[in-house]
Design a protein around this motif. Structure first.
Motif, PDB file in Angstrom:
ATOM      1  N   ILE A   4      35.249  20.686  15.332  1.00  0.00           N
ATOM      2  CA  ILE A   4      35.815  22.011  15.013  1.00  0.00           C
ATOM      3  C   ILE A   4      34.833  23.100  15.449  1.00  0.00           C
ATOM      4  O   ILE A   4      35.209  24.082  16.092  1.00  0.00           O
ATOM      5  CB  ILE A   4      36.098  22.137  13.496  1.00  0.00           C
ATOM      6  N   ASN A   5      33.550  22.908  15.106  1.00  0.00           N
ATOM      7  CA  ASN A   5      32.548  23.941  15.430  1.00  0.00           C
ATOM      8  C   ASN A   5      32.375  24.094  16.937  1.00  0.00           C
ATOM      9  O   ASN A   5      32.173  25.196  17.446  1.00  0.00           O
ATOM     10  CB  ASN A   5      31.205  23.622  14.769  1.00  0.00           C
ATOM     11  N   ARG A   6      32.470  22.961  17.652  1.00  0.00           N
ATOM     12  CA  ARG A   6      32.328  23.030  19.111  1.00  0.00           C
ATOM     13  C   ARG A   6      33.477  23.855  19.702  1.00  0.00           C
ATOM     14  O   ARG A   6      33.279  24.698  20.566  1.00  0.00           O
ATOM     15  CB  ARG A   6      32.312  21.607  19.692  1.00  0.00           C
ATOM     16  N   LYS A   7      34.675  23.604  19.191  1.00  0.00           N
ATOM     17  CA  LYS A   7      35.835  24.362  19.676  1.00  0.00           C
ATOM     18  C   LYS A   7      35.726  25.841  19.313  1.00  0.00           C
ATOM     19  O   LYS A   7      36.080  26.719  20.108  1.00  0.00           O
ATOM     20  CB  LYS A   7      37.128  23.773  19.092  1.00  0.00           C
ATOM     21  N   LEU A   8      35.259  26.123  18.089  1.00  0.00           N
ATOM     22  CA  LEU A   8      35.098  27.528  17.677  1.00  0.00           C
ATOM     23  C   LEU A   8      34.114  28.235  18.599  1.00  0.00           C
ATOM     24  O   LEU A   8      34.317  29.370  19.010  1.00  0.00           O
ATOM     25  CB  LEU A   8      34.595  27.605  16.226  1.00  0.00           C
ATOM     26  N   ARG A   9      33.021  27.515  18.929  1.00  0.00           N
ATOM     27  CA  ARG A   9      32.001  28.080  19.824  1.00  0.00           C
ATOM     28  C   ARG A   9      32.603  28.420  21.191  1.00  0.00           C
ATOM     29  O   ARG A   9      32.331  29.459  21.785  1.00  0.00           O
ATOM     30  CB  ARG A   9      30.902  27.028  20.056  1.00  0.00           C
ATOM     31  N   THR A  10      33.441  27.486  21.669  1.00  0.00           N
ATOM     32  CA  THR A  10      34.012  27.663  23.009  1.00  0.00           C
ATOM     33  C   THR A  10      35.002  28.818  23.057  1.00  0.00           C
ATOM     34  O   THR A  10      34.970  29.643  23.965  1.00  0.00           O
ATOM     35  CB  THR A  10      34.736  26.361  23.436  1.00  0.00           C
ATOM     36  N   ASP A 181      45.482  20.127  11.319  1.00  0.00           N
ATOM     37  CA  ASP A 181      44.502  19.949  10.235  1.00  0.00           C
ATOM     38  C   ASP A 181      43.212  20.711  10.525  1.00  0.00           C
ATOM     39  O   ASP A 181      42.595  21.280   9.622  1.00  0.00           O
ATOM     40  CB  ASP A 181      44.200  18.454  10.015  1.00  0.00           C
ATOM     41  N   GLU A 182      42.811  20.703  11.790  1.00  0.00           N
ATOM     42  CA  GLU A 182      41.585  21.444  12.150  1.00  0.00           C
ATOM     43  C   GLU A 182      41.788  22.938  11.911  1.00  0.00           C
ATOM     44  O   GLU A 182      40.905  23.619  11.387  1.00  0.00           O
ATOM     45  CB  GLU A 182      41.238  21.201  13.627  1.00  0.00           C
ATOM     46  N   TRP A 183      42.961  23.435  12.273  1.00  0.00           N
ATOM     47  CA  TRP A 183      43.219  24.876  12.122  1.00  0.00           C
ATOM     48  C   TRP A 183      43.268  25.265  10.639  1.00  0.00           C
ATOM     49  O   TRP A 183      42.762  26.310  10.245  1.00  0.00           O
ATOM     50  CB  TRP A 183      44.520  25.258  12.827  1.00  0.00           C
ATOM     51  N   ILE A 184      43.869  24.384   9.807  1.00  0.00           N
ATOM     52  CA  ILE A 184      43.888  24.656   8.357  1.00  0.00           C
ATOM     53  C   ILE A 184      42.457  24.745   7.844  1.00  0.00           C
ATOM     54  O   ILE A 184      42.107  25.630   7.061  1.00  0.00           O
ATOM     55  CB  ILE A 184      44.687  23.560   7.600  1.00  0.00           C
ATOM     56  N   SER A 185      41.598  23.834   8.326  1.00  0.00           N
ATOM     57  CA  SER A 185      40.181  23.854   7.899  1.00  0.00           C
ATOM     58  C   SER A 185      39.510  25.161   8.310  1.00  0.00           C
ATOM     59  O   SER A 185      38.771  25.770   7.535  1.00  0.00           O
ATOM     60  CB  SER A 185      39.422  22.672   8.508  1.00  0.00           C
ATOM     61  N   VAL A 186      39.779  25.610   9.544  1.00  0.00           N
ATOM     62  CA  VAL A 186      39.170  26.862  10.030  1.00  0.00           C
ATOM     63  C   VAL A 186      39.634  28.038   9.167  1.00  0.00           C
ATOM     64  O   VAL A 186      38.835  28.879   8.744  1.00  0.00           O
ATOM     65  CB  VAL A 186      39.542  27.116  11.516  1.00  0.00           C
ATOM     66  N   LEU A 188      40.768  28.035   6.070  1.00  0.00           N
ATOM     67  CA  LEU A 188      40.225  27.991   4.701  1.00  0.00           C
ATOM     68  C   LEU A 188      38.738  28.333   4.689  1.00  0.00           C
ATOM     69  O   LEU A 188      38.254  29.016   3.791  1.00  0.00           O
ATOM     70  CB  LEU A 188      40.476  26.614   4.075  1.00  0.00           C
ATOM     71  N   ARG A 189      38.002  27.874   5.716  1.00  0.00           N
ATOM     72  CA  ARG A 189      36.568  28.216   5.774  1.00  0.00           C
ATOM     73  C   ARG A 189      36.388  29.711   6.000  1.00  0.00           C
ATOM     74  O   ARG A 189      35.404  30.301   5.546  1.00  0.00           O
ATOM     75  CB  ARG A 189      35.877  27.410   6.876  1.00  0.00           C
ATOM     76  N   SER A 190      37.341  30.307   6.702  1.00  0.00           N
ATOM     77  CA  SER A 190      37.232  31.749   6.968  1.00  0.00           C
ATOM     78  C   SER A 190      37.341  32.559   5.682  1.00  0.00           C
ATOM     79  O   SER A 190      36.804  33.653   5.584  1.00  0.00           O
ATOM     80  CB  SER A 190      38.317  32.194   7.948  1.00  0.00           C
ATOM     81  N   ILE A 191      38.068  32.015   4.666  1.00  0.00           N
ATOM     82  CA  ILE A 191      38.119  32.745   3.388  1.00  0.00           C
ATOM     83  C   ILE A 191      37.083  32.180   2.405  1.00  0.00           C
ATOM     84  O   ILE A 191      37.113  32.477   1.215  1.00  0.00           O
ATOM     85  CB  ILE A 191      39.537  32.745   2.758  1.00  0.00           C
ATOM     86  N   GLY A 192      36.173  31.344   2.942  1.00  0.00           N
ATOM     87  CA  GLY A 192      35.038  30.902   2.132  1.00  0.00           C
ATOM     88  C   GLY A 192      35.205  29.572   1.431  1.00  0.00           C
ATOM     89  O   GLY A 192      34.306  29.123   0.732  1.00  0.00           O
ATOM     90  N   MET A 193      36.354  28.894   1.581  1.00  0.00           N
ATOM     91  CA  MET A 193      36.578  27.631   0.863  1.00  0.00           C
ATOM     92  C   MET A 193      36.211  26.435   1.747  1.00  0.00           C
ATOM     93  O   MET A 193      36.310  26.513   2.965  1.00  0.00           O
ATOM     94  CB  MET A 193      38.054  27.493   0.447  1.00  0.00           C
ATOM     95  N   GLU A 194      35.815  25.330   1.114  1.00  0.00           N
ATOM     96  CA  GLU A 194      35.467  24.114   1.868  1.00  0.00           C
ATOM     97  C   GLU A 194      36.636  23.126   1.776  1.00  0.00           C
ATOM     98  O   GLU A 194      36.868  22.526   0.721  1.00  0.00           O
ATOM     99  CB  GLU A 194      34.189  23.484   1.299  1.00  0.00           C
ATOM    100  N   PRO A 195      37.388  22.945   2.884  1.00  0.00           N
ATOM    101  CA  PRO A 195      38.591  22.098   2.827  1.00  0.00           C
ATOM    102  C   PRO A 195      38.309  20.645   2.487  1.00  0.00           C
ATOM    103  O   PRO A 195      39.158  19.959   1.934  1.00  0.00           O
ATOM    104  CB  PRO A 195      39.178  22.224   4.244  1.00  0.00           C
ATOM    105  N   ASP A 196      37.095  20.156   2.801  1.00  0.00           N
ATOM    106  CA  ASP A 196      36.801  18.736   2.549  1.00  0.00           C
ATOM    107  C   ASP A 196      36.776  18.407   1.057  1.00  0.00           C
ATOM    108  O   ASP A 196      36.830  17.243   0.673  1.00  0.00           O
ATOM    109  CB  ASP A 196      35.464  18.340   3.194  1.00  0.00           C
ATOM    110  N   THR A 197      36.676  19.435   0.184  1.00  0.00           N
ATOM    111  CA  THR A 197      36.642  19.166  -1.263  1.00  0.00           C
ATOM    112  C   THR A 197      38.028  19.326  -1.887  1.00  0.00           C
ATOM    113  O   THR A 197      38.184  19.214  -3.088  1.00  0.00           O
ATOM    114  CB  THR A 197      35.675  20.138  -1.978  1.00  0.00           C
ATOM    115  N   LEU A 198      39.037  19.619  -1.044  1.00  0.00           N
ATOM    116  CA  LEU A 198      40.378  19.918  -1.573  1.00  0.00           C
ATOM    117  C   LEU A 198      41.389  18.864  -1.145  1.00  0.00           C
ATOM    118  O   LEU A 198      41.260  18.266  -0.074  1.00  0.00           O
ATOM    119  CB  LEU A 198      40.853  21.286  -1.052  1.00  0.00           C
ATOM    120  N   THR A 199      42.404  18.653  -1.967  1.00  0.00           N
ATOM    121  CA  THR A 199      43.492  17.750  -1.575  1.00  0.00           C
ATOM    122  C   THR A 199      44.424  18.497  -0.613  1.00  0.00           C
ATOM    123  O   THR A 199      44.357  19.725  -0.502  1.00  0.00           O
ATOM    124  CB  THR A 199      44.320  17.317  -2.797  1.00  0.00           C
TER     125      THR A 199
END
Length: 676
Positions: A4-10, A181-186, A188-199
């Motif tokens: 995800i981070n590599r894609k965001l960087r690109t 799923d990657e986009w949902i993670s991006v 949620l992280r943009s509003i400060g939440m960590e998706p890996d801790t959520l169902t």
């Protein structure tokens, strides 16, 4: 480095930031998050710890030296005069002075106006003209004796800190590189939440909070426990929404000030959120009526003209009891003030109800330390997406079931459109992905409708929301999780003497009442508990016992009212006040316990008898049957005198039951106990 981070960087370099850096500086500096993140995006855009450390130090230094605090404005101006030049961070708004044909800048914290500015800036950064943006500005000071009218302060260079404009096509192209799923993670992280801790479910509920920011005139409600971050998004993350704390407000402040002829908050912001709904209070009597008008149509009438605005309305608040208790005793809108919480016309305008009790209480591990979009970039592209419409997206594959009325349809279409903008801004999604969005949208609106049915009865009985596949013509029903289970009338056989009846309680609402009976050797005493001090209730139970004394032989020779004592406990299962329609249920309960025979399984008793055994028909038959259905009844015992009212009951409601008619009090006892 993750995928995800590599894609965001690109694809989004310079528009992403590590959220833990924001947290660490935000705790010490009271600057808007989006200002901070822009600087971090500039100076800390690297994975090298030493560069990041140096960048953070730079950002802190810039904020310490250049950020203008309103109380230090004069000190900064004095410094500017002494040095001849100084750099400041402030919010700049540009206006065109038509009389002089020049552009003039206004500094928010520095408190100075009418500073000449080159026309290159407003033409390049159009947001300077639309409410202003935060900038780093190099100022010069030169006082000329001859021209006393000219401003001694000049702008040498201006660099926007917020996004000066957003290229929406760049976002759409960038989105194509990510999976769903990657986009949902991006996001949620943009509003400060960590998706890996959520169902998966929690991720969708958090995304639903963003719907009012991406949809025009969207009304959302979220009630739940404390510390689940209900108001965080509207206060901290988006510069385009405002949180009205405390709830006290006026029509002038919210909609239109007649004296000044200025539009209120709904005209200035994309989203107006009310914190603590229990305290919402208009000083004006017509406040709630104007709000209802606005929530339905996006316009409101004040004075001689009608005004339109596109702000969404958000209502967040706390639920103090458990959801099970609320569902049994009142409605999920109970925390609203009485003039709103019982007004079905107001509540019907809610497009979406997020079940806040399903979102976890946030702990430090729920907040992300990973990369997400800079808040300002996120807010701006979300704002741009408000201009697009995807409400008709579902028509390609699905159509909505017949239980959805016009308001339900509008609500579901708004949510489907909103989710598509958030998750598939490039407009590319599969039928399965659309179905997933449609299901959650139907559920969020059905939650509103279920509560309306409780408060408004038959008017809102059609809550069985469904959607139909255009290819296969299959119909799929969508339920609300909290409505399942917990049925008041259980399946299977109960103990002898246990009877369920549906009737009108003391408060006028319809509800379920349970009778539990015991019999013991004695001399014909009849004791009751749970009735309180209401004489009418006792009278009804006496009617039943006296009828049994006079007619027990006609029911069964083995019932004795002289050698046995009877005890019945009456329970008001939904907290609506005890009913006085108790003669028939009491007679059935006494006969059941006397004969040792349980009543039929899943049976609800309707109707009443007089002291002579005359049948009294059921008031509000359709509403009573709806309560029977909600409570889990499969069979309903009905007086034959109510047969004439069956025509007024919707046919799909009648189809849910085995209706058993009785023609006398004894007949009712036989049929309840299954004795032919």
């Amino acid at each position: 480095m993750s995928d995800i981070n590599r894609k965001l960087r690109t694809y989004f370099d310079g528009k992403i930031v590590r959220k833990d850096l924001t947290k660490s500086i935000k705790e010490g500096a009271n600057v808007p998050v989006y200002v901070l993140e822009f600087l971090l995006g500039q100076y800390c855009s690297s994975d090298d710890p030493s560069i990041i450390e140096e960048g953070v130090a730079n950002v802190k230094r810039i904020l310490a030296d250049n950020y203008v605090r309103p109380d230090e404005a004069q000190k900064i101006l004095s410094l500017l005069r002494q040095r001849g030049s100084h750099t400041v961070i402030d919010k700049i708004t540009v206006n065109l002075n038509i009389k002089k044909d020049t552009y003039e800048a206004e500094f928010s914290n520095l408190g100075i106006k009418a500073i000449p500015i080159s026309e290159d800036y407003p033409s390049k950064f159009d947001r300077l003209l639309c409410g202003g943006i935060w900038c780093i500005v190099q100022l010069e000071y030169e006082y000329i004796e001859e021209d006393k009218n000219a401003s001694p302060i000049h702008i040498r260079k201006l660099t926007p800190i917020q996004m000066p404009h957003v290229d929406i096509n760049e976002l759409k192209q960038g989105r194509k590189a990510f999976t769903k799923d990657e986009w949902i993670s991006v996001m949620l992280r943009s509003i400060g939440m960590e998706p890996d801790t959520l169902t998966e479910r929690e991720k969708w509920l958090l995304l639903a909070r963003m719907l009012p920011l991406v949809e025009n005139n969207f009304n959302l409600c979220e009630l739940g426990p404390r510390s689940t971050g209900k108001s965080h998004l509207y206060k901290e993350i988006s510069p385009n929404s405002i949180l009205v704390s405390g709830g006290q407000t006026t029509v002038a402040n919210l909609f239109y000030n007649m004296a000044r002829k200025t539009v209120g908050l709904v005209g200035l912001w994309d989203c107006v959120a009310f914190d603590e709904v229990a305290g919402i209070n208009f000083k004006d009597k017509d406040g709630i009526q104007i709000m209802k008008d606005y929530m339905a149509s996006g316009s409101f009438a004040r004075g001689k003209e009608e005004k339109s605005a596109s702000a969404s309305m958000v209502f967040v608040g706390n639920i103090n009891q458990s959801v099970d208790v609320l569902l049994k005793t009142s409605s999920l809108f109970a925390p609203f003030p009485p003039e709103m919480g019982t007004d079905t016309a107001f509540l019907d305008r809610m497009h979406c109800y997020i079940p806040g009790w399903e979102i976890p209480k946030f702990r430090p591990q729920h907040f992300t330390n990973d990369y997400g979009f800079i808040s300002d970039y996120l807010a701006e592209f979300i704002r741009e997406l408000r201009k697009e419409q995807y409400g008709d997206a579902l028509d390609k594959y699905f159509r909505l079931g017949k239980n959805l009325n016009q308001r339900d349809t509008i609500a579901v279409r708004k949510m489907v459109g909103g989710f598509i903008k958030l998750l598939y801004p490039d407009g590319e999604y599969t039928k399965e992905e659309l179905e997933e969005v449609l299901k959650i949208s139907l559920e969020m609106r059905r939650r509103v409708k279920e509560q309306l049915k409780k408060l408004g009865g038959m008017e809102f009985y059609d809550v069985n929301f469904s959607y139909i596949d255009n290819e296969t013509f299959e119909e799929f029903y969508v339920s609300v999780p909290e409505q399942g289970g917990g049925k008041l009338i259980p399946e299977g056989m109960c103990n002898p003497g246990q009877v369920y009846t549906v009737a009108q309680g003391k408060t006028g609402m319809l509800g379920v009442f349970r009778l539990e009976s015991q019999m013991m050797p004695g001399n014909g005493k009849f004791e009751r508990s749970g009735l309180g001090s209401d004489g009418k209730c006792k009278e009804a139970t006496n009617t039943a016992f006296n009828f049994l004394k006079a007619n027990s032989n006609r029911i069964s020779g083995s019932i004795s009212t002289t050698t046995k004592d009877y005890i019945i406990n009456y329970q008001d299962l939904q907290g609506i006040g005890m009913t006085d329609k108790l003669a028939l249920p009491t007679l059935i309960a006494l006969s059941s316990v006397a004969l040792g025979k349980p009543v039929a399984s899943s049976l609800a008793v309707l109707g009443e008898i007089s002291i002579a055994g005359t049948l009294i028909k059921v008031d509000e038959l359709a509403n009573s049957l709806q309560v029977c259905l909600d409570s889990g009844a499969k069979k309903v015992l009905l007086p034959i005198v109510s047969a004439a009212d069956i025509g007024a009951v919707p046919s799909d409601l009648i189809g849910c039951f085995n209706l058993i008619f009785y023609s006398s009090a004894e007949d009712a006892v036989y049929k309840a106990l299954g004795v032919e």
